[in-house]
Design a protein around this motif. Structure first.
Motif, short mmCIF file in Angstrom:
data_model
loop_
_atom_site.label_atom_id
_atom_site.label_comp_id
_atom_site.label_asym_id
_atom_site.label_seq_id
_atom_site.Cartn_x
_atom_site.Cartn_y
_atom_site.Cartn_z
N GLU A 121 0.97 -1.32 0.04
CA GLU A 121 0.12 0.03 0.03
C GLU A 121 0.93 1.19 0.29
N SER A 125 1.08 3.67 -3.26
CA SER A 125 0.63 5.39 -3.02
C SER A 125 1.85 6.15 -3.06
N ARG A 128 1.53 6.50 -6.89
CA ARG A 128 0.54 7.39 -7.30
C ARG A 128 0.79 8.99 -6.98
N GLN A 303 -5.48 9.22 -1.52
CA GLN A 303 -4.90 8.00 -0.76
C GLN A 303 -5.86 8.08 0.42
#
Ligand code: KE4
Length: 434
Positions: A121, A125, A128, A303
């Motif tokens: 995760e 993130s 992104r 997020q």
């Protein structure tokens, strides 16, 4: 062990009926090494006990988190107390602020940090965020480095520089990996060419500073310096994946080791996990303020996470960080780990088995090769069958190393010199039979 007394076997059969492959993460299934996975019932200090009551000296350490060893009293106390106060609120807590402040103090390249629940995760993130912050789509990674199982990162090298990666997993459409460029680790020539070709379109370069997913391969200082310089030159972000190395190889992570050799070196974003949660689901990504402020709710990069910054996990992480900050912690841990690595090398040499080992802090690796490999292709020259015989020889003697030749090993503060001696005695026996 007859069938009815081997609880690992009966549990594995039961597990495979209801969980794909009988495990909740593939490497645990022993697929690479063969045999029956050990179902662990409990762990304490440097040891784990399986469903048959067999004790193992544990060099997995939950793949990195258990740097203090299992069941550290101060950690257990913090977790138990936090649990009584509440398992999860979905609202901010002071402890998240405390943990964020502690991380920023220890990792000076980070101005701000966001807590999440897994390394995947955090890595997903970070990608992104890098894309949002730069307005670019392309990302660059290296073969043999693993950054979690986000689609864009499940990519193997394409053929040649111009072509982009091919997915390593089913279910990942070509469109998703078309922006991911995969190069050879430690290859400065390829790196320069890739930036010359694509530099202005690259949002970020993501790398493991010491590649623990190729067992143990250090990025050379020259390679690291060029990664930093080229990212700066082309306006790409340098994302340092310290999920495994963070707080494991040094208190300041691998970046503190490279900053000591490359004046002013710092990544733009750092991804962390494992040790940071002390064994509970907790990971993080952080970096320069101007980048992190682009995250929701402040900025346009979304997020989120129900259990992000979970109050029990943050208690576990904070208690762990308190212990690893004690004076002399890494000196003692590094010395213990080095004695294991050099002992393995010596034991193998006595049996004329080619083996080279390396370690940093509480992380080590070894290869059944005459010299340390510098990239994935060199790592994969290892004779897999010989490694599998070594793995099972050690396991049968109560020594549990990673069940795959491309995985790193971990020593905890709970491993005593007697445990290292017992491990080397077992290794000497097994090397004789290799
Ligand atoms: P998790 O999503 O597994 O918490 O973290 C992914 C990850 C990201 N970055 C690095 C450098 C990592 O090593 C990992 C996870 N490491 C593996 C072991 N090589 C975890 C073990 C497993 O997959 O079961």
């Amino acid at each position: 062990m007859t069938h009815n007394t081997d609880r690992n076997l009966s549990l594995f059969e039961r597990a495979r009926a209801v969980i794909p492959g009988g495990v909740n993460s593939p490497v645990r299934a022993f697929k690479a090494v063969g045999g029956t996975p050990r179902f662990i019932e409990r762990a304490q200090g440097a040891y784990m006990w399986d469903a048959n009551g067999q004790r193992y000296i544990d060099y997995i350490g939950s793949w990195g988190p258990m740097i203090l060893g299992h069941g550290h009293p101060a950690v257990l106390e913090a977790v138990q107390k936090a649990a009584v106060d509440g398992l999860s609120f979905g609202a901010p807590t002071e402890r998240e602020v405390e943990l964020a402040e502690a991380i920023l103090e220890l990792v000076p390249s980070m101005d701000m940090v966001r807590l999440v629940s897994s390394g995947t995760e955090a890595g997903m993130s970070a990608i992104r965020l890098a894309r949002g912050a730069t307005g670019r789509s392309k990302i660059l990674k290296f073969e043999g480095c693993y950054h979690g199982h986000a689609d864009a990162l499940l990519v193997k090298a394409g053929s040649g520089l111009a072509t982009f990666g091919n997915a390593t997993s089913a279910g990942v459409p070509p469109e998703v990996v078309q922006h991911t460029l995969v190069l050879e680790y430690n290859n400065v020539v390829q790196l320069e060419e890739a930036f010359a070709l694509h530099g202005k379109d690259i949002a970020c370069l993501m790398m493991e500073p010491i590649a623990g997913n190729m067992n143990f391969v250090r990025a050379s200082v020259e390679f690291t310096r060029r990664c930093r310089e080229l990212c700066t030159q082309y306006g790409a972000l340098l994302v340092y994946d310290e999920v495994m190395t963070g707080f494991r190889v040094a208190l300041g992570g691998a970046q503190s080791l490279y900053a000591a050799q490359i004046p002013g070196f710092a990544p733009d974003i750092t991804v962390m996990g494992k040790v940071i949660g002390g064994g509970m689901p907790l990971a993080a990504f952080g970096g320069r303020r101007d980048i992190m402020e682009q995250l929701a709710p402040m900025g346009a990069v979304y997020q989120a996470g129900t259990l992000s910054g979970n109050p029990v996990a943050t208690a576990c992480g904070l208690a762990t960080l308190r212990e690893i900050r004690r004076p002399g912690f890494y000196e003692a841990l590094g010395s213990r780990t080095r004695s294991l690595a050099s002992g393995l090398q010596a034991a193998a040499a006595e049996a004329s088995v080619p083996l080279c080992a390396d370690s940093e802090g509480g992380m080590f690796g070894f290869f059944l090769l005459p010299e340390l490999p510098q990239n994935y292709a060199e790592v994969m020259r290892t004779d897999g069958q010989r490694f599998n015989r070594l793995f099972h020889g050690l396991l049968d003697r109560g020594v549990y190393i990673a069940p795959a030749l491309y995985e790193a090993g971990f020593v905890s503060a709970a491993h005593q010199s007697e445990d290292i001696a017992a491990t080397l005695a077992a290794a000497r026996e097994v090397f004789q039979s290799l």
